[in-house]
Design a protein around this motif. Structure first.
Motif, short mmCIF file in Angstrom:
data_model
loop_
_atom_site.label_atom_id
_atom_site.label_comp_id
_atom_site.label_asym_id
_atom_site.label_seq_id
_atom_site.Cartn_x
_atom_site.Cartn_y
_atom_site.Cartn_z
N UNK A 139 0.87 -0.98 -0.11
CA UNK A 139 -0.01 0.25 -0.43
C UNK A 139 1.29 1.59 0.18
N UNK A 140 2.49 1.28 0.12
CA UNK A 140 2.82 2.21 -0.21
C UNK A 140 3.10 2.96 1.24
N UNK A 141 3.18 2.27 2.02
CA UNK A 141 3.10 3.18 3.08
C UNK A 141 4.53 3.29 4.09
N UNK A 142 4.29 4.34 4.67
CA UNK A 142 6.12 4.49 5.33
C UNK A 142 5.64 3.50 6.98
N UNK A 143 6.72 3.27 7.27
CA UNK A 143 6.60 2.77 8.90
C UNK A 143 6.84 3.07 9.79
N UNK A 144 6.83 3.06 10.42
CA UNK A 144 7.01 4.37 12.57
C UNK A 144 7.09 2.50 13.35
N UNK A 145 8.28 2.49 14.02
CA UNK A 145 8.28 1.94 14.63
C UNK A 145 8.09 2.00 16.27
N UNK A 146 7.26 1.55 17.59
CA UNK A 146 7.44 2.53 18.18
C UNK A 146 7.41 1.53 20.08
N UNK A 147 7.85 1.79 21.04
CA UNK A 147 8.27 1.17 21.91
C UNK A 147 9.45 0.49 21.70
N UNK A 148 10.62 1.08 20.62
CA UNK A 148 11.69 0.78 20.20
C UNK A 148 12.97 0.99 21.92
N UNK A 149 12.56 0.07 23.09
CA UNK A 149 13.13 0.41 24.22
C UNK A 149 14.08 -0.34 24.18
N UNK B 123 10.73 4.26 8.34
CA UNK B 123 11.12 5.16 8.14
C UNK B 123 10.80 6.68 9.40
N UNK B 124 10.30 5.89 10.71
CA UNK B 124 10.32 6.51 12.12
C UNK B 124 10.91 6.12 13.34
N UNK B 125 11.41 6.31 14.21
CA UNK B 125 11.75 5.22 15.53
C UNK B 125 11.28 5.70 16.49
N UNK B 126 10.64 5.40 17.16
CA UNK B 126 10.32 6.18 18.47
C UNK B 126 10.71 5.06 19.87
N UNK B 127 11.59 5.70 21.25
CA UNK B 127 11.17 4.85 22.08
C UNK B 127 12.05 5.38 23.05
N UNK B 128 12.60 4.11 24.10
CA UNK B 128 13.47 4.51 25.13
C UNK B 128 14.80 4.24 24.29
N UNK B 129 15.02 3.72 23.39
CA UNK B 129 16.59 3.06 23.11
C UNK B 129 16.77 4.23 22.37
N UNK B 130 15.87 5.67 21.81
CA UNK B 130 16.56 7.06 21.04
C UNK B 130 17.67 8.11 22.00
N UNK B 131 17.29 7.52 23.09
CA UNK B 131 18.73 7.82 24.36
C UNK B 131 19.55 7.28 24.26
#
Length: 412
Positions: A154-164, A178-186
């Motif tokens: 479907x040509x969607x971007x992917x965003x990961x969250x709870x990347x801890x 395309x996007x990464x979010x979570x405690x591992x960002x630190x």
């Protein structure tokens, strides 16, 4: 009525912070209550009073919307190019809400789908979706492969969250999310921060300790700076930038300190010493600076708080020191001339100092039950906490942006 709002950084493929997810909470129930129209109205009022550009630092916002929030036109508070509307299952079963999504889509807003499942409700809405949000908490490789296939079709971007965890972060990067979010960002910031100059481990923190004393000694501060070429360069570059518009070049450290003033030096030299090398490291420094301002201002509302006003600043500022130096907190603080109360608060999370540190960290993560717990221990009214957080974020963004201008446009 007590309203909380926090932001969590989201990084893009290049490792830079490109957006923030806004976490919202009202009173003692989640704001995302599909049956509470009053909640929607409260959020409208809240965001109408919020300086959006300052709070978001001109980055995109990811925000979860329920049917009531959509029908109260809350997305219209944001520029359509700066907002990603996150939707969950309660939208898919609400026919009016789905019609509203179509309207927002035509107006240029992007949609992110959370919690995808293989049933007709989810499949029917995929043509409208721009981003697929994937929970990395205990995800299997098989599940991940399936979801990536759906996104590709479907040509969607992917965003990961709870990347801890480090492993989750490496998996998301390997799969080119395309996007990464979570405690591992630190953790990303920590690994990159190891590339910063050696003065982080010596003169820099001696300087910060000297600046934040109740009665700073200008001679001591000048002596510390003069022994470190990086600190000296940063100071002179800033004072001689177009921001200060000095008629003659400043070449003397003491003269530079006089021009800058101890108040700005305490805040800005900290940022200058890290800034300009890596955007993720910058984000971690912003967290440190933001916590410093947040904790210092909150300390004035705590009865008999054991730290002086300047020490409360250091409590927030040094709270990420272990990540910046990639050593245990106890080792990071060992050589600093700070009080036992401050050390114990950061190392062991003991007493009111520990509660203040944990409150600041919990607020950033949107862990509202912990915020309530530590607010009660410290006897801080919840409305004061919310207001001080917003003011700290805004102040840091403005200061940071003013600070970065000399690096871009000025020279010594």
């Amino acid at each position: 009525m007590d309203n909380y709002i926090a932001r969590q950084p989201i990084v893009g493929r290049n490792g830079n912070v490109v957006a923030y997810e806004l976490l919202y909470y009202q009173d003692n129930s989640a704001a995302y209550n599909a049956h509470d129209a009053n909640t929607a109205q409260a959020i409208i009022q809240f965001f109408n009073q919020l300086d959006e550009s300052s709070f978001l630092d001109s980055k995109e916002a990811f925000l979860t919307f329920t049917p009531n929030l959509l029908m109260q036109n809350i997305p219209r508070v944001f520029d359509c190019h700066k907002l990603v509307i996150q939707i969950e299952d309660n939208i898919l079963v609400h026919p009016v809400a789905r019609m509203m999504l179509q309207r927002y889509k035509k107006q240029g807003y992007r949609l992110a789908l959370v919690g995808f499942q293989f049933n007709s409700r989810y499949m029917d809405i995929l043509p409208m979706v721009d981003i697929l949000r994937i929970n990395f908490d205990h995800i299997t490789q098989e599940q991940l492969d399936t979801l990536r296939s759906v996104a590709a079709e479907f040509h969607l971007k992917l965003a990961a969250y709870h990347v801890d965890t480090l492993e989750a972060r490496e998996l998301a990067e390997k799969c080119e999310f395309d996007y990464i979010q979570g405690k591992a960002v630190a953790e990303i910031a920590r690994s990159r921060a190891q590339k910063t100059s050696q003065h982080l481990k010596t003169n820099f923190f001696r300087l910060m300790a000297a600046i934040t004393r109740e009665e700073p000694d200008l001679n001591e501060i000048a002596q510390i700076i003069s022994t470190d070429v990086t600190l000296t360069f940063s100071l002179l570059k800033m004072v001689n930038s177009s921001y200060f518009s000095m008629p003659n070049r400043v070449k003397d450290i003491k003269q530079a300190l006089t021009v800058l003033g101890l108040g700005q030096l305490r805040q800005w030299i900290y940022l200058l010493s890290f800034g300009g090398e890596d955007n993720l490291t910058d984000e971690l420094i912003k967290v440190s600076f933001q916590r410093a301002v947040f904790c210092q201002n909150l300390s004035q509302s705590v009865p008999n708080f054991p730290l002086a006003f300047s020490e409360a600043y250091m409590l927030g500022m040094f709270s990420v020191l272990d990540q910046l130096l990639d050593v245990p907190m106890e080792d990071a603080l060992a050589s600093l001339p700070i009080s036992d109360e401050l050390k114990n608060g950061l190392i062991h999370q003991e007493g009111d100092c520990g509660a203040m540190y944990l409150l600041a960290a919990a607020y950033e993560q949107g862990e509202w039950h912990k915020v309530n717990k530590y607010a009660e221990q410290l006897q801080i009214p919840l409305n004061i906490i919310a207001q001080q957080y917003l003011e700290a974020v805004s102040y840091v963004n403005v200061t940071w942006n003013n600070l970065m201008e000399p690096f871009e446009n000025g020279s010594i």
